[in-house]
Design a protein around this motif. Structure first.
Motif, PDB file in Angstrom:
ATOM      1  N   LYS A 110       0.893  -1.244  -0.049  1.00 30.72           N
ATOM      2  CA  LYS A 110       0.039   0.028  -0.018  1.00 30.72           C
ATOM      3  C   LYS A 110       0.893   1.214  -0.107  1.00 30.72           C
ATOM      4  O   LYS A 110       1.825   1.280   1.045  1.00 30.72           O
ATOM      5  CB  LYS A 110      -0.986   0.052   1.188  1.00 30.72           C
ATOM      6  CG  LYS A 110      -1.911  -1.072   1.178  1.00 30.72           C
ATOM      7  CD  LYS A 110      -2.743  -1.091   2.515  1.00 30.72           C
ATOM      8  CE  LYS A 110      -3.605  -2.360   2.089  1.00 30.72           C
ATOM      9  NZ  LYS A 110      -4.140  -2.656   3.783  1.00 30.72           N
ATOM     10  N   ALA A 111       0.606   2.110  -1.041  1.00 28.69           N
ATOM     11  CA  ALA A 111       1.382   3.500  -1.209  1.00 28.69           C
ATOM     12  C   ALA A 111       0.464   4.653  -0.962  1.00 28.69           C
ATOM     13  O   ALA A 111      -0.846   4.387  -0.808  1.00 28.69           O
ATOM     14  CB  ALA A 111       1.879   3.285  -2.365  1.00 28.69           C
ATOM     15  N   GLN A 112       1.174   5.556  -0.989  1.00 29.20           N
ATOM     16  CA  GLN A 112       0.558   6.911  -0.596  1.00 29.20           C
ATOM     17  C   GLN A 112      -0.388   7.117  -2.011  1.00 29.20           C
ATOM     18  O   GLN A 112      -0.164   6.539  -2.995  1.00 29.20           O
ATOM     19  CB  GLN A 112       1.671   8.159  -0.790  1.00 29.20           C
ATOM     20  CG  GLN A 112       2.631   8.078   0.502  1.00 29.20           C
ATOM     21  CD  GLN A 112       3.906   9.017  -0.119  1.00 29.20           C
ATOM     22  OE1 GLN A 112       4.152   9.266  -1.162  1.00 29.20           O
ATOM     23  NE2 GLN A 112       4.391   9.666   1.014  1.00 29.20           N
ATOM     24  N   GLU A 113      -1.189   8.320  -1.790  1.00 22.58           N
ATOM     25  CA  GLU A 113      -2.253   8.401  -2.864  1.00 22.58           C
ATOM     26  C   GLU A 113      -1.660   8.701  -4.077  1.00 22.58           C
ATOM     27  O   GLU A 113      -0.593   9.208  -4.099  1.00 22.58           O
ATOM     28  CB  GLU A 113      -3.400   9.493  -2.424  1.00 22.58           C
ATOM     29  CG  GLU A 113      -4.103   9.114  -1.101  1.00 22.58           C
ATOM     30  CD  GLU A 113      -5.336   7.829  -1.725  1.00 22.58           C
ATOM     31  OE1 GLU A 113      -5.622   7.679  -2.669  1.00 22.58           O
ATOM     32  OE2 GLU A 113      -5.323   6.909  -0.764  1.00 22.58           O
ATOM     33  N   ARG A 165       6.254   7.842  -5.429  1.00 21.28           N
ATOM     34  CA  ARG A 165       5.244   7.596  -4.072  1.00 21.28           C
ATOM     35  C   ARG A 165       5.755   6.647  -3.188  1.00 21.28           C
ATOM     36  O   ARG A 165       6.339   5.606  -3.822  1.00 21.28           O
ATOM     37  CB  ARG A 165       3.846   7.100  -4.753  1.00 21.28           C
ATOM     38  CG  ARG A 165       2.864   8.055  -5.538  1.00 21.28           C
ATOM     39  CD  ARG A 165       1.697   7.545  -6.037  1.00 21.28           C
ATOM     40  NE  ARG A 165       0.951   6.637  -5.223  1.00 21.28           N
ATOM     41  CZ  ARG A 165       0.349   5.492  -5.814  1.00 21.28           C
ATOM     42  NH1 ARG A 165       0.573   5.229  -7.240  1.00 21.28           N
ATOM     43  NH2 ARG A 165      -0.226   4.760  -4.934  1.00 21.28           N
ATOM     44  N   GLN A 166       5.843   6.646  -2.014  1.00 23.60           N
ATOM     45  CA  GLN A 166       6.236   5.628  -1.119  1.00 23.60           C
ATOM     46  C   GLN A 166       5.301   4.835  -0.413  1.00 23.60           C
ATOM     47  O   GLN A 166       3.935   5.224  -0.374  1.00 23.60           O
ATOM     48  CB  GLN A 166       7.104   6.528  -0.110  1.00 23.60           C
ATOM     49  CG  GLN A 166       8.074   7.253  -0.659  1.00 23.60           C
ATOM     50  CD  GLN A 166       9.158   7.889   0.579  1.00 23.60           C
ATOM     51  OE1 GLN A 166       9.037   7.278   1.514  1.00 23.60           O
ATOM     52  NE2 GLN A 166       9.600   9.080   0.383  1.00 23.60           N
ATOM     53  N   LEU A 167       5.685   3.830   0.219  1.00 23.41           N
ATOM     54  CA  LEU A 167       4.855   2.967   0.883  1.00 23.41           C
ATOM     55  C   LEU A 167       4.210   3.664   2.291  1.00 23.41           C
ATOM     56  O   LEU A 167       5.024   4.635   2.726  1.00 23.41           O
ATOM     57  CB  LEU A 167       5.524   1.658   1.499  1.00 23.41           C
ATOM     58  CG  LEU A 167       6.028   0.805   0.377  1.00 23.41           C
ATOM     59  CD1 LEU A 167       6.670  -0.547   1.067  1.00 23.41           C
ATOM     60  CD2 LEU A 167       4.844  -0.001  -0.435  1.00 23.41           C
ATOM     61  N   THR A 168       2.898   3.682   2.427  1.00 23.41           N
ATOM     62  CA  THR A 168       2.580   3.991   3.632  1.00 23.41           C
ATOM     63  C   THR A 168       3.171   3.269   4.917  1.00 23.41           C
ATOM     64  O   THR A 168       3.737   2.081   4.753  1.00 23.41           O
ATOM     65  CB  THR A 168       1.026   4.040   3.770  1.00 23.41           C
ATOM     66  OG1 THR A 168       0.438   2.644   3.685  1.00 23.41           O
ATOM     67  CG2 THR A 168       0.255   4.639   2.606  1.00 23.41           C
ATOM     68  N   GLU A 169       3.102   3.807   5.860  1.00 21.98           N
ATOM     69  CA  GLU A 169       3.614   3.033   7.439  1.00 21.98           C
ATOM     70  C   GLU A 169       2.626   1.843   7.333  1.00 21.98           C
ATOM     71  O   GLU A 169       3.175   0.567   7.792  1.00 21.98           O
ATOM     72  CB  GLU A 169       3.395   3.814   8.574  1.00 21.98           C
ATOM     73  CG  GLU A 169       4.407   5.073   8.828  1.00 21.98           C
ATOM     74  CD  GLU A 169       5.618   4.539   8.479  1.00 21.98           C
ATOM     75  OE1 GLU A 169       6.146   3.477   9.301  1.00 21.98           O
ATOM     76  OE2 GLU A 169       6.701   5.038   7.683  1.00 21.98           O
ATOM     77  N   GLY A 175       1.373   0.099   4.808  1.00 20.79           N
ATOM     78  CA  GLY A 175       1.920  -0.777   3.880  1.00 20.79           C
ATOM     79  C   GLY A 175       3.146  -1.573   4.183  1.00 20.79           C
ATOM     80  O   GLY A 175       3.384  -2.595   4.056  1.00 20.79           O
ATOM     81  N   LYS A 176       4.035  -0.638   5.074  1.00 26.48           N
ATOM     82  CA  LYS A 176       5.544  -1.274   5.503  1.00 26.48           C
ATOM     83  C   LYS A 176       5.098  -2.287   6.495  1.00 26.48           C
ATOM     84  O   LYS A 176       5.632  -3.354   6.396  1.00 26.48           O
ATOM     85  CB  LYS A 176       6.192  -0.112   5.969  1.00 26.48           C
ATOM     86  CG  LYS A 176       6.672   1.080   4.874  1.00 26.48           C
ATOM     87  CD  LYS A 176       7.489   2.024   5.570  1.00 26.48           C
ATOM     88  CE  LYS A 176       7.886   3.011   4.678  1.00 26.48           C
ATOM     89  NZ  LYS A 176       8.611   4.106   5.391  1.00 26.48           N
ATOM     90  N   ARG A 214       8.092   3.014  -4.297  1.00 24.99           N
ATOM     91  CA  ARG A 214       7.228   1.800  -3.750  1.00 24.99           C
ATOM     92  C   ARG A 214       7.557   0.560  -4.078  1.00 24.99           C
ATOM     93  O   ARG A 214       7.610  -0.485  -2.981  1.00 24.99           O
ATOM     94  CB  ARG A 214       5.763   2.337  -3.798  1.00 24.99           C
ATOM     95  CG  ARG A 214       5.069   1.968  -5.223  1.00 24.99           C
ATOM     96  CD  ARG A 214       3.714   2.529  -5.386  1.00 24.99           C
ATOM     97  NE  ARG A 214       3.056   2.658  -6.709  1.00 24.99           N
ATOM     98  CZ  ARG A 214       3.641   3.668  -7.674  1.00 24.99           C
ATOM     99  NH1 ARG A 214       4.231   4.578  -7.524  1.00 24.99           N
ATOM    100  NH2 ARG A 214       2.913   3.300  -8.833  1.00 24.99           N
TER     101      ARG A 214
END
Length: 167
Positions: free
Chosen positions: A10-13, A24-28, A30-31, A58
């Motif tokens: 799961k990544a940022q919007e 876009r990075q992974l959300t917390e 998602g990590k 991501r």
């Protein structure tokens, strides 16, 4: 070839530009989810010779998390532009066909590129309807020849199924 395909977590919007999308990075969340999925991959005793990742952040983050949990984690993650979401899957198949037929590899990438790749390898029809959730894992046993890769689907595991392997 033993081929494993993992969709990034799961990544940022979504960003409004392609360059923004690449960052876009992974959300917390998602990590954290990927840490559990990586442990499940370890529990399944999956061993790979190489990990190939899309250059998008991501996907690279996903590959790094999984790499930490694999037994053979000394190899570096190799970046393949052929795993970018907008790349024609013919390019990805050509790159795959250059690998050793006896190898075991993990590809980390994006949708709809991964499901088109899976569909083409298992049925030679890129429009085959396959659902691969974020953090989902696919295993295909492949036959590799010059510029062609065909194979048999061995498993598709959802993140929910993978997480149950860690309880």
């Amino acid at each position: 070839m033993e081929l494993y395909l993992l969709r990034h977590g799961k990544a940022q919007e979504h960003a409004t530009t392609i360059s923004g999308d690449a960052k876009r990075q992974l959300t917390e969340a998602g990590k954290k989810e990927l840490e559990v999925i990586a442990k499940a991959i370890k529990n399944l005793e999956i061993q790979v010779d190489d990990i190939f990742s899309s250059p998008l952040i991501r996907a690279k983050q996903t590959a790094e998390i999984v790499k930490k949990h694999l037994k053979n984690n000394k190899n570096s993650i190799k970046i393949w532009n052929e795993l970018k979401p907008e790349i024609d899957i013919k390019n990805t198949i050509a790159k795959l066909s250059s690998l050793k037929p006896e190898s075991s590899v993990l590809l980390v990438g994006h949708e709809p590129h991964l499901t088109s790749l899976i569909a083409t390898i298992i049925s030679n029809d890129s429009s085959l309807d396959i659902l691969l959730k974020k953090g989902g894992l696919v295993h295909i046993q492949c036959n590799v020849t010059k510029n062609t890769v065909s194979g048999s689907l061995r498993s598709i595991m959802t993140p929910k199924q993978l997480k149950k392997l860690c309880r």
